[in-house]
Write a protein that holds these residues in place. Structure first.
Motif, PDB file in Angstrom:
ATOM      1  N   LYS A  56       0.837  -1.185   0.000  1.00 34.14           N
ATOM      2  CA  LYS A  56       0.000   0.000   0.000  1.00 34.14           C
ATOM      3  C   LYS A  56       0.878   1.243   0.000  1.00 34.14           C
ATOM      4  O   LYS A  56       1.820   1.342   0.769  1.00 34.14           O
ATOM      5  N   ALA A  57       0.581   2.185  -0.872  1.00 37.58           N
ATOM      6  CA  ALA A  57       1.354   3.414  -0.939  1.00 37.58           C
ATOM      7  C   ALA A  57       0.913   4.365   0.163  1.00 37.58           C
ATOM      8  O   ALA A  57      -0.269   4.630   0.325  1.00 37.58           O
ATOM      9  N   GLU A  58       1.860   4.838   0.931  1.00 39.69           N
ATOM     10  CA  GLU A  58       1.599   5.774   2.014  1.00 39.69           C
ATOM     11  C   GLU A  58       2.644   6.889   1.950  1.00 39.69           C
ATOM     12  O   GLU A  58       3.743   6.689   1.464  1.00 39.69           O
ATOM     13  N   VAL A  59       2.307   8.043   2.463  1.00 39.66           N
ATOM     14  CA  VAL A  59       3.283   9.113   2.593  1.00 39.66           C
ATOM     15  C   VAL A  59       3.993   8.967   3.927  1.00 39.66           C
ATOM     16  O   VAL A  59       5.203   9.035   4.014  1.00 39.66           O
ATOM     17  N   LEU A  60       3.213   8.753   4.966  1.00 38.78           N
ATOM     18  CA  LEU A  60       3.748   8.482   6.300  1.00 38.78           C
ATOM     19  C   LEU A  60       3.445   7.033   6.649  1.00 38.78           C
ATOM     20  O   LEU A  60       2.402   6.511   6.261  1.00 38.78           O
ATOM     21  N   GLY A  61       4.311   6.415   7.390  1.00 42.33           N
ATOM     22  CA  GLY A  61       3.964   5.113   7.941  1.00 42.33           C
ATOM     23  C   GLY A  61       2.888   5.307   9.000  1.00 42.33           C
ATOM     24  O   GLY A  61       2.688   6.409   9.513  1.00 42.33           O
ATOM     25  N   LEU A  62       2.169   4.247   9.342  1.00 45.43           N
ATOM     26  CA  LEU A  62       1.086   4.368  10.315  1.00 45.43           C
ATOM     27  C   LEU A  62       1.586   4.831  11.687  1.00 45.43           C
ATOM     28  O   LEU A  62       0.905   5.590  12.378  1.00 45.43           O
ATOM     29  N   GLN A  63       2.794   4.398  12.085  1.00 43.78           N
ATOM     30  CA  GLN A  63       3.353   4.870  13.361  1.00 43.78           C
ATOM     31  C   GLN A  63       3.664   6.360  13.299  1.00 43.78           C
ATOM     32  O   GLN A  63       3.407   7.100  14.249  1.00 43.78           O
ATOM     33  N   GLN A  64       4.206   6.806  12.167  1.00 42.06           N
ATOM     34  CA  GLN A  64       4.496   8.233  12.004  1.00 42.06           C
ATOM     35  C   GLN A  64       3.200   9.047  12.012  1.00 42.06           C
ATOM     36  O   GLN A  64       3.122  10.107  12.620  1.00 42.06           O
ATOM     37  N   GLU A  65       2.199   8.541  11.320  1.00 43.57           N
ATOM     38  CA  GLU A  65       0.913   9.235  11.259  1.00 43.57           C
ATOM     39  C   GLU A  65       0.300   9.355  12.649  1.00 43.57           C
ATOM     40  O   GLU A  65      -0.194  10.418  13.032  1.00 43.57           O
ATOM     41  N   LYS A  66       0.349   8.283  13.420  1.00 47.91           N
ATOM     42  CA  LYS A  66      -0.185   8.306  14.791  1.00 47.91           C
ATOM     43  C   LYS A  66       0.583   9.304  15.644  1.00 47.91           C
ATOM     44  O   LYS A  66      -0.011  10.102  16.372  1.00 47.91           O
ATOM     45  N   TRP A  67       1.916   9.295  15.539  1.00 51.43           N
ATOM     46  CA  TRP A  67       2.747  10.232  16.283  1.00 51.43           C
ATOM     47  C   TRP A  67       2.373  11.674  15.932  1.00 51.43           C
ATOM     48  O   TRP A  67       2.214  12.525  16.818  1.00 51.43           O
ATOM     49  N   LEU A  68       2.221  11.963  14.642  1.00 50.76           N
ATOM     50  CA  LEU A  68       1.879  13.305  14.194  1.00 50.76           C
ATOM     51  C   LEU A  68       0.515  13.733  14.730  1.00 50.76           C
ATOM     52  O   LEU A  68       0.370  14.813  15.314  1.00 50.76           O
ATOM     53  N   LEU A  69      -0.485  12.893  14.549  1.00 52.68           N
ATOM     54  CA  LEU A  69      -1.840  13.253  14.974  1.00 52.68           C
ATOM     55  C   LEU A  69      -1.961  13.347  16.494  1.00 52.68           C
ATOM     56  O   LEU A  69      -2.646  14.233  17.001  1.00 52.68           O
ATOM     57  N   ASP A  70      -1.279  12.455  17.219  1.00 57.55           N
ATOM     58  CA  ASP A  70      -1.290  12.552  18.687  1.00 57.55           C
ATOM     59  C   ASP A  70      -0.626  13.851  19.134  1.00 57.55           C
ATOM     60  O   ASP A  70      -1.109  14.525  20.050  1.00 57.55           O
ATOM     61  N   GLY A  71       0.483  14.229  18.480  1.00 61.71           N
ATOM     62  CA  GLY A  71       1.156  15.479  18.824  1.00 61.71           C
ATOM     63  C   GLY A  71       0.297  16.696  18.510  1.00 61.71           C
ATOM     64  O   GLY A  71       0.211  17.628  19.318  1.00 61.71           O
ATOM     65  N   LEU A  72      -0.368  16.686  17.363  1.00 65.80           N
ATOM     66  CA  LEU A  72      -1.256  17.788  17.013  1.00 65.80           C
ATOM     67  C   LEU A  72      -2.432  17.872  17.980  1.00 65.80           C
ATOM     68  O   LEU A  72      -2.840  18.959  18.388  1.00 65.80           O
ATOM     69  N   SER A  73      -2.965  16.724  18.356  1.00 70.02           N
ATOM     70  CA  SER A  73      -4.107  16.705  19.281  1.00 70.02           C
ATOM     71  C   SER A  73      -3.740  17.242  20.654  1.00 70.02           C
ATOM     72  O   SER A  73      -4.556  17.875  21.324  1.00 70.02           O
ATOM     73  N   ALA A  74      -2.517  16.997  21.088  1.00 68.68           N
ATOM     74  CA  ALA A  74      -2.068  17.451  22.404  1.00 68.68           C
ATOM     75  C   ALA A  74      -1.575  18.897  22.387  1.00 68.68           C
ATOM     76  O   ALA A  74      -1.394  19.496  23.446  1.00 68.68           O
ATOM     77  N   SER A  75      -1.411  19.455  21.213  1.00 70.67           N
ATOM     78  CA  SER A  75      -0.843  20.788  21.083  1.00 70.67           C
ATOM     79  C   SER A  75      -1.750  21.856  21.679  1.00 70.67           C
ATOM     80  O   SER A  75      -2.957  21.859  21.470  1.00 70.67           O
ATOM     81  N   LYS A  76      -1.138  22.765  22.394  1.00 67.93           N
ATOM     82  CA  LYS A  76      -1.841  23.935  22.929  1.00 67.93           C
ATOM     83  C   LYS A  76      -1.477  25.182  22.123  1.00 67.93           C
ATOM     84  O   LYS A  76      -1.839  26.300  22.483  1.00 67.93           O
ATOM     85  N   ALA A  77      -0.736  24.991  21.038  1.00 73.50           N
ATOM     86  CA  ALA A  77      -0.275  26.113  20.217  1.00 73.50           C
ATOM     87  C   ALA A  77      -1.436  26.792  19.510  1.00 73.50           C
ATOM     88  O   ALA A  77      -2.434  26.159  19.170  1.00 73.50           O
ATOM     89  N   ARG A  78      -1.298  28.074  19.290  1.00 70.96           N
ATOM     90  CA  ARG A  78      -2.306  28.820  18.526  1.00 70.96           C
ATOM     91  C   ARG A  78      -2.283  28.360  17.065  1.00 70.96           C
ATOM     92  O   ARG A  78      -3.315  28.209  16.439  1.00 70.96           O
ATOM     93  N   TRP A  79      -1.092  28.159  16.502  1.00 74.26           N
ATOM     94  CA  TRP A  79      -0.917  27.735  15.117  1.00 74.26           C
ATOM     95  C   TRP A  79      -0.239  26.373  15.109  1.00 74.26           C
ATOM     96  O   TRP A  79       0.767  26.173  15.792  1.00 74.26           O
ATOM     97  N   ASN A  80      -0.781  25.443  14.347  1.00 73.00           N
ATOM     98  CA  ASN A  80      -0.190  24.112  14.219  1.00 73.00           C
ATOM     99  C   ASN A  80       0.324  23.966  12.797  1.00 73.00           C
ATOM    100  O   ASN A  80      -0.456  23.906  11.844  1.00 73.00           O
ATOM    101  N   VAL A  81       1.647  23.924  12.679  1.00 72.28           N
ATOM    102  CA  VAL A  81       2.316  24.006  11.391  1.00 72.28           C
ATOM    103  C   VAL A  81       2.895  22.659  10.997  1.00 72.28           C
ATOM    104  O   VAL A  81       3.582  22.017  11.790  1.00 72.28           O
ATOM    105  N   LEU A  82       2.597  22.252   9.774  1.00 67.10           N
ATOM    106  CA  LEU A  82       3.224  21.074   9.179  1.00 67.10           C
ATOM    107  C   LEU A  82       4.156  21.577   8.088  1.00 67.10           C
ATOM    108  O   LEU A  82       3.696  22.073   7.059  1.00 67.10           O
ATOM    109  N   ALA A  83       5.443  21.493   8.316  1.00 69.80           N
ATOM    110  CA  ALA A  83       6.432  21.888   7.315  1.00 69.80           C
ATOM    111  C   ALA A  83       6.906  20.616   6.631  1.00 69.80           C
ATOM    112  O   ALA A  83       7.425  19.715   7.289  1.00 69.80           O
TER     113      ALA A  83
END
Length: 188
Positions: free
Chosen positions: A3-30
């Motif tokens: 299956k073609a993915e951009v992020l592996g499922l572990q990376q995706e979970k890490w990213l989304l968990d980090g975004l969900s926990a973020s208290k930042a005003r702006w959430n930036v994906l560079a």
């Protein structure tokens, strides 16, 4: 089957968990490949860039749905590697951009590769005309300056009229803003 993915499922979970926990005003994906879902064929047919997130529909939609459903505050995607400047709104389906955008994306060109460029190529003007989520496109070389406050994110696209001569003139081509709590790009 692979299956073609951009992020592996572990990376995706890490990213989304980090975004969900973020208290930042702006959430930036560079990152390096465009997330915006552009139809690259201005005719009745459609085409996407397979080397962008649009070429990976399932992971792209999964990521954007999670950003939307988890109510991630003020998502902004910063992207390079397109050799053009773009700015637009992020929707699950770029062919049918309905409702409020999920986030905003600013794509910056290369500084010097690809020659002098032009303000907007004819083919890109046609592509922009059939993609209402695409608010800005420019094919000159340059960079962007992001000016961020708690109330708004402003991206200023700085471009050179020529990189093949030492006397190329640097100008501001566009200033675009997204306001905190109001996803979507507006002119500054």
């Amino acid at each position: 089957s692979l299956k073609a993915e951009v992020l592996g499922l572990q990376q995706e979970k890490w990213l989304l968990d980090g975004l969900s926990a973020s208290k930042a005003r702006w959430n930036v994906l560079a990152q390096q490949i465009m997330v915006m879902d552009l139809d690259r064929d201005p005719s009745e047919k459609s085409a996407v860039n397979p080397d962008s997130w649009a070429g990976y529909r399932s992971p792209r939609n999964r990521l954007l749905k999670q950003i939307r459903d988890r109510k991630i505050a003020n998502p902004v995607v910063l992207t390079g590697d397109e050799h053009q400047n773009y700015a637009g709104d992020l929707y699950l389906d770029g062919a049918h951009p309905t409702g409020a955008p999920i986030g905003t994306e600013f794509v910056v060109t290369s500084i010097s590769s690809g020659g002098d460029g032009v303000d907007q190529r004819d083919d890109m003007a046609k592509i922009q005309a059939v993609n209402p989520q695409l608010k800005f496109n420019n094919s000159q070389r340059g960079y962007a300056i992001c000016d961020v406050t708690p109330e708004r994110w402003q991206t200023e696209f700085r471009v050179l009229d020529a990189i093949t001569r030492r006397d190329g003139k640097l100008t501001t081509r566009a200033k675009l803003v997204t306001e905190a709590g109001k996803p979507g790009i507006v002119a500054a």
